[in-house]
Design a protein around this motif. Structure first.
Motif, short mmCIF file in Angstrom:
data_model
loop_
_atom_site.label_atom_id
_atom_site.label_comp_id
_atom_site.label_asym_id
_atom_site.label_seq_id
_atom_site.Cartn_x
_atom_site.Cartn_y
_atom_site.Cartn_z
N UNK A 99 3.16 -2.38 -5.63
CA UNK A 99 2.63 -3.41 -5.39
C UNK A 99 1.77 -2.99 -4.78
N UNK A 100 1.93 -3.18 -3.82
CA UNK A 100 0.82 -2.35 -2.64
C UNK A 100 -0.84 -2.34 -2.81
N UNK A 101 -0.33 -0.92 -3.80
CA UNK A 101 -1.14 -0.30 -4.45
C UNK A 101 -1.90 -1.19 -5.69
N UNK A 102 -1.15 -1.55 -5.88
CA UNK A 102 -1.99 -2.30 -6.99
C UNK A 102 -2.97 -3.89 -6.08
N UNK A 103 -2.43 -3.84 -5.04
CA UNK A 103 -2.92 -5.39 -4.11
C UNK A 103 -4.22 -4.74 -3.88
N UNK A 104 -4.75 -3.22 -3.55
CA UNK A 104 -5.77 -2.71 -3.18
C UNK A 104 -5.54 -2.16 -1.51
N UNK A 105 -4.03 -2.17 -1.15
CA UNK A 105 -3.82 -1.42 0.33
C UNK A 105 -3.80 0.14 0.03
N UNK A 106 -4.74 0.30 0.86
CA UNK A 106 -4.09 2.69 0.38
C UNK A 106 -4.01 3.25 1.68
N UNK B 100 3.86 9.10 -2.92
CA UNK B 100 2.88 8.12 -2.63
C UNK B 100 1.36 8.64 -3.36
N UNK B 101 0.54 7.55 -3.75
CA UNK B 101 -1.20 6.93 -3.75
C UNK B 101 -0.67 7.25 -2.43
N UNK B 102 -0.57 5.60 -1.61
CA UNK B 102 -0.97 5.53 -0.60
C UNK B 102 -0.88 6.49 0.56
N UNK B 103 -1.37 6.48 1.74
CA UNK B 103 -1.51 7.16 3.28
C UNK B 103 0.22 6.26 3.85
N UNK C 148 -8.11 -10.26 -5.59
CA UNK C 148 -8.53 -8.77 -5.14
C UNK C 148 -8.11 -7.66 -6.85
N UNK C 149 -8.97 -7.49 -6.63
CA UNK C 149 -9.09 -5.88 -7.90
C UNK C 149 -8.95 -3.99 -7.06
N UNK C 150 -8.50 -3.59 -8.11
CA UNK C 150 -8.66 -2.95 -7.30
C UNK C 150 -9.82 -1.73 -7.80
N UNK C 151 -10.73 -0.89 -7.45
CA UNK C 151 -12.08 -0.53 -8.06
C UNK C 151 -11.78 1.29 -8.33
#
Length: 391
Positions: free
Chosen positions: A107-114, A132-135, A387-390
């Motif tokens: 959900x965080x990834x989809x909401x543009x959180x990195x 995870x794709x997130x740091x 927000x849309x993650x590009x």
């Protein structure tokens, strides 16, 4: 190579660029940011968008291991009731807890959180964070208000931190009302000893916290009685909790004070008299969920403070979105500009987490992620903003 063009590009470290263009390579690294395409880039495919382009968001306070508690805790009951409910519902089937944490991560990834500063009390999320794709930076959090258990609890926290390594991790105190002076001193000694050890502390989430430290009165007395913990040893400090613990904190590490719902101007001025690297994190949606109130955000503006944003957990929030946190602040404090809110939600968080060399701003050779924010009104967030993650 690909370019994105939007009504505005907010690099965050500099002024917005009207009709700005951001060019990235296949890995997401920024190749160019400008108002006109670079001559060498004119043949790259360009996606023209309506809205603004901003860097990926940095969430500086979350508890992914509490994600299974979504909708389990009744909102508006106050912090002490919330803590008691968390302890009641906290431990269930590990597989269910991990599944909820993984969904929160997505959900965080989809909401543009990195990037996420995540608080942990167990090793539940170690493997999730590896994949995870997130740091992630994990704060291994210590509870312990009884002085005679300080050494034991600190050693246990150190062993848990070892389970997260080589991921970024540090050991920290939970809150003034839940950590003894002796335990604070052990954390300070460790932090002063040349170890990189970012700190994140829950601060002044309710009036009872200040009342407890000033007069040894209020709901925390009942809470400790509820948990069967004898705190006869504790003596009131005749000052707010924040002012009481500042001398116990390291001056060699960055410290994030989280929530600050009942922090006042005297507290802020008090902090400024000390040589401490204090940062301030707001989690407004959680404050409304738990205490039905917001921090006095306007007191912090124009004070030269490093302010960041967090979501807290799904136990105290309906979702994990930094944009939603910014919308809540914008709705209540309309004078705060979009540029300022984006600084709080991107650049400042990256600086606190020491990842500003790659994230937090749209600059050449960085890989900050790109978000498209739509539904604005004259560069102000609205309830319709999305927000849309590009990338």
């Amino acid at each position: 190579m690909k370019s994105f063009k939007a009504d505005y590009v907010f690099p965050v470290y500099a002024d917005p660029i009207k009709n700005g263009i951001v060019t990235v390579d296949d890995s997401g690294k920024i190749i160019a940011v400008a108002a006109t395409p670079h001559p060498d880039h004119v043949n790259f495919p360009t996606e023209t968008l309506s809205g603004i382009i901003a860097p990926g968001f940095i969430n500086t306070h979350c508890h992914t291991e509490l994600s299974h508690l979504k909708d389990k805790v009744k909102p508006g009951g106050g912090l002490i009731s919330f803590i008691q409910d968390i302890q009641t519902f906290r431990n269930i089937d590990k597989a269910e807890m991990l599944d909820a944490a993984q969904r929160a991560d997505q959900q965080m990834y989809d909401n543009g959180i990195v990037a996420v500063a995540d608080t942990a009390n167990s090793n539940l999320t170690v493997a999730m964070k590896e994949k995870s794709k997130l740091y992630y930076h994990t704060f291994v959090e210590i509870f312990g208000f009884l002085p005679d258990r300080a050494d034991e609890l600190f050693e246990k926290a150190g062993l848990l931190a070892d389970e997260f390594r080589p991921q970024s991790v540090s050991v920290t105190a939970h809150a003034p009302y839940s950590v003894s002076k002796e335990l604070f001193k052990l954390i300070k000694h460790f932090s002063d000893g040349g170890n990189k050890n970012l700190l994140s502390i829950h601060n002044q989430e309710c009036e009872d916290e200040n009342k407890f430290y000033r007069y040894k009165l209020g709901g925390f007395i009942d809470m400790y009685r509820h948990f069967g913990i004898n705190i006869d040893y504790f003596r009131p400090q005749a000052r707010n909790s924040l002012q009481s613990v500042i001398p116990l904190l390291s001056n060699r590490q960055k410290i994030l004070m989280v929530h600050n719902t009942c922090t006042n101007l005297k507290d802020i001025y008090f902090i400024k008299r000390f040589d401490r690297k204090i940062n301030w994190c707001f989690c407004p949606n959680a404050n409304v969920y738990i205490e039905k109130r917001l921090p006095k955000v306007e007191l912090f503006v124009n004070q030269g403070l490093n302010i960041t944003l967090g979501t807290d957990s799904l136990a105290s929030n309906n979702g994990l979105s930094i944009l939603s946190e910014m919308q809540t602040i914008q709705q209540k404090f309309s004078s705060i500009s979009l540029q300022t809110l984006l600084e709080w939600g991107t650049k400042n968080g990256a600086e606190f987490l020491d990842i500003a060399d790659t994230k937090g701003t749209i600059e050449v050779d960085k890989s900050p992620g790109l978000n498209l924010i739509t539904g604005l009104d004259d560069l102000k967030l609205t309830p319709e903003s999305k927000v849309r993650k590009l990338i």
